[in-house]
Write a protein that holds these residues in place. Sequence first.
Motif, PDB file in Angstrom:
ATOM      1  N   SER A  76       3.865   0.216   9.771  1.00 55.75           N
ATOM      2  CA  SER A  76       4.444   0.112  11.111  1.00 55.75           C
ATOM      3  C   SER A  76       5.953  -0.083  11.080  1.00 55.75           C
ATOM      4  CB  SER A  76       3.799  -1.052  11.873  1.00 55.75           C
ATOM      5  OG  SER A  76       3.957  -2.266  11.154  1.00 55.75           O
ATOM      6  N   ALA A  77       6.495  -0.564   9.946  1.00 55.34           N
ATOM      7  CA  ALA A  77       7.948  -0.812   9.888  1.00 55.34           C
ATOM      8  C   ALA A  77       8.381  -1.048   8.458  1.00 55.34           C
ATOM      9  CB  ALA A  77       8.316  -2.021  10.752  1.00 55.34           C
ATOM     10  N   ASP A  78       9.671  -0.791   8.195  1.00 56.44           N
ATOM     11  CA  ASP A  78      10.313  -1.235   6.958  1.00 56.44           C
ATOM     12  C   ASP A  78      11.638  -1.871   7.342  1.00 56.44           C
ATOM     13  OD1 ASP A  78      12.667   0.939   6.280  1.00 56.44           O
ATOM     14  OD2 ASP A  78      10.936   1.928   7.224  1.00 56.44           O
ATOM     15  N   ASP A  86      15.639  -8.454   0.434  1.00 56.76           N
ATOM     16  CA  ASP A  86      14.489  -7.734  -0.125  1.00 56.76           C
ATOM     17  C   ASP A  86      14.026  -6.683   0.873  1.00 56.76           C
ATOM     18  OD1 ASP A  86      14.503  -9.458  -2.337  1.00 56.76           O
ATOM     19  OD2 ASP A  86      13.157 -10.882  -1.355  1.00 56.76           O
ATOM     20  N   LEU A  87      13.397  -5.610   0.357  1.00 59.21           N
ATOM     21  CA  LEU A  87      12.878  -4.562   1.225  1.00 59.21           C
ATOM     22  C   LEU A  87      11.407  -4.852   1.538  1.00 59.21           C
ATOM     23  CD1 LEU A  87      13.279  -1.928   2.734  1.00 59.21           C
ATOM     24  CD2 LEU A  87      12.760  -0.687   0.612  1.00 59.21           C
ATOM     25  N   VAL A  88      11.086  -4.903   2.824  1.00 58.57           N
ATOM     26  CA  VAL A  88       9.748  -5.275   3.273  1.00 58.57           C
ATOM     27  C   VAL A  88       9.097  -4.106   4.010  1.00 58.57           C
ATOM     28  CG1 VAL A  88       8.396  -6.911   4.645  1.00 58.57           C
ATOM     29  CG2 VAL A  88      10.516  -7.666   3.523  1.00 58.57           C
ATOM     30  N   PHE A 136       9.631  -5.769  -1.888  1.00 56.29           N
ATOM     31  CA  PHE A 136      10.216  -5.339  -3.157  1.00 56.29           C
ATOM     32  C   PHE A 136      11.498  -6.139  -3.346  1.00 56.29           C
ATOM     33  CE2 PHE A 136       7.498  -1.786  -2.174  1.00 56.29           C
ATOM     34  CZ  PHE A 136       7.060  -1.325  -3.406  1.00 56.29           C
ATOM     35  N   ASP A 137      11.597  -6.864  -4.458  1.00 54.44           N
ATOM     36  CA  ASP A 137      12.774  -7.691  -4.741  1.00 54.44           C
ATOM     37  C   ASP A 137      14.040  -6.840  -4.736  1.00 54.44           C
ATOM     38  OD1 ASP A 137      14.821  -9.217  -6.159  1.00 54.44           O
ATOM     39  OD2 ASP A 137      13.213 -10.571  -6.760  1.00 54.44           O
ATOM     40  N   SER A 141      11.133   5.475   4.095  1.00 56.00           N
ATOM     41  CA  SER A 141      11.825   4.329   4.690  1.00 56.00           C
ATOM     42  C   SER A 141      13.110   4.773   5.381  1.00 56.00           C
ATOM     43  CB  SER A 141      12.179   3.303   3.605  1.00 56.00           C
ATOM     44  OG  SER A 141      13.305   3.738   2.858  1.00 56.00           O
ATOM     45  N   GLN A 142      13.743   3.821   6.040  1.00 54.09           N
ATOM     46  CA  GLN A 142      15.092   4.043   6.543  1.00 54.09           C
ATOM     47  C   GLN A 142      16.044   4.150   5.344  1.00 54.09           C
ATOM     48  OE1 GLN A 142      16.151   1.221   9.823  1.00 54.09           O
ATOM     49  NE2 GLN A 142      14.156   0.314   9.357  1.00 54.09           N
TER      50      GLN A 142
END
Length: 383
Positions: free
Chosen positions: A243-245, A251-253, A300-301, A344-345
């Motif tokens: 639904s989102a990044d 960190d990338l979620v 992701f760290d 992702s964006q």
Amino acid sequence: MPPLGRRDKIFIATAALLSACLWLLSARAPVLTKSTPVATRLPTDASPPKTTAAPLGSFPIVSSAQSEAVEQTEQSGRDTLQLFKDLNRYGDGTQAITEKNLDLVDPGARHERRRPLSRNPLSPDADWDILLTADRFFITGDDVAEISLELWRNDLPAAANTLSMQAEIRSADGTVLKRQLAVTAAGQGAETSFQPDLFWPDYTGPIRVRVAFGNFGVETREAILDFHFTGSSRVPANFTAVSADYLHSGDLVFDVGIEVKLAGTYRISANIHDRFGQPFGRSQLDTNLEPGSRVASLEFDGLLFHDREVQGPFYLTTLRGERLNPMSMAGSDHLALIEGQYISQDYDLDQFKNTVVRSLRTERMLKLYKEALARGVEFAPPE
């Protein structure tokens, strides 16, 4: 060095166990929606960062053999500490990968190879080779596995006279249940489409396929192929979409939608690729989920992005999930795989954090390792 005392042995075993537990606990993951073909070539510069060991301290005068042993011990100590630091470099759940990590980049892929019917060079069967394989190891729900058998004699294709192909499972009461599979000739070999959900939709566990085959120059032989199956009525949840990044504390979620049928502890994992389609990281998450529409936020760290010097947008692929059941001899119930990837964006590298976040437990383990090395404890290098 003098023999290790009982306390030293206990410490080594405890430290090794704690180190393994720390790595196993580090895990997290992701999902999909937008689809675009993704290449999976490994970047040539995607090797782990090199580290420089500190110079050796001063030692008493020793023989060359003793000196070599001392240097090996010191190197082993440095390797042990560096390995622990590397394994705990990223936050819980993040792992650096390359395309060489085949079981992570392509989970469930099979690795059977063509092999001789006999390894005895004097056997008449030594001239014969066989390959029995399939297109997957995990079968979930109504998935269909394509099984193939091929024979060669003196490196030339030979006809495979397939006498029977039979799938079998062992039920909860120990009874072996069997089903005959229809076999079709394919060139010089044989093949079949295997859909175990037609036979055992309420079963989870190992499935074995036995193939009896021969040729005019070969006595009847049997070959075996194993799978892990989750029947359609045992699939515990389904992925819906990402639904989102977004960025959180550098960190990338990714927010992953999951429709949960059965409550339990779930393990979710996925890989991330850079804008050129090259895999560089994996995230894994163990989380408790109740029935209903749920969202798992997977990270992701940010340090990983700096270590690999990658550019976005990023592709999230290879989404996997399973409901953990450590008390079951049959293994976990798996979620159906989703083909495709989520894009992702676009993010700039300087938006990700570039620091190693040390936890109290990590610092404590480093202290224990250093104390053990100072006392002369030796650690076997990883194989």
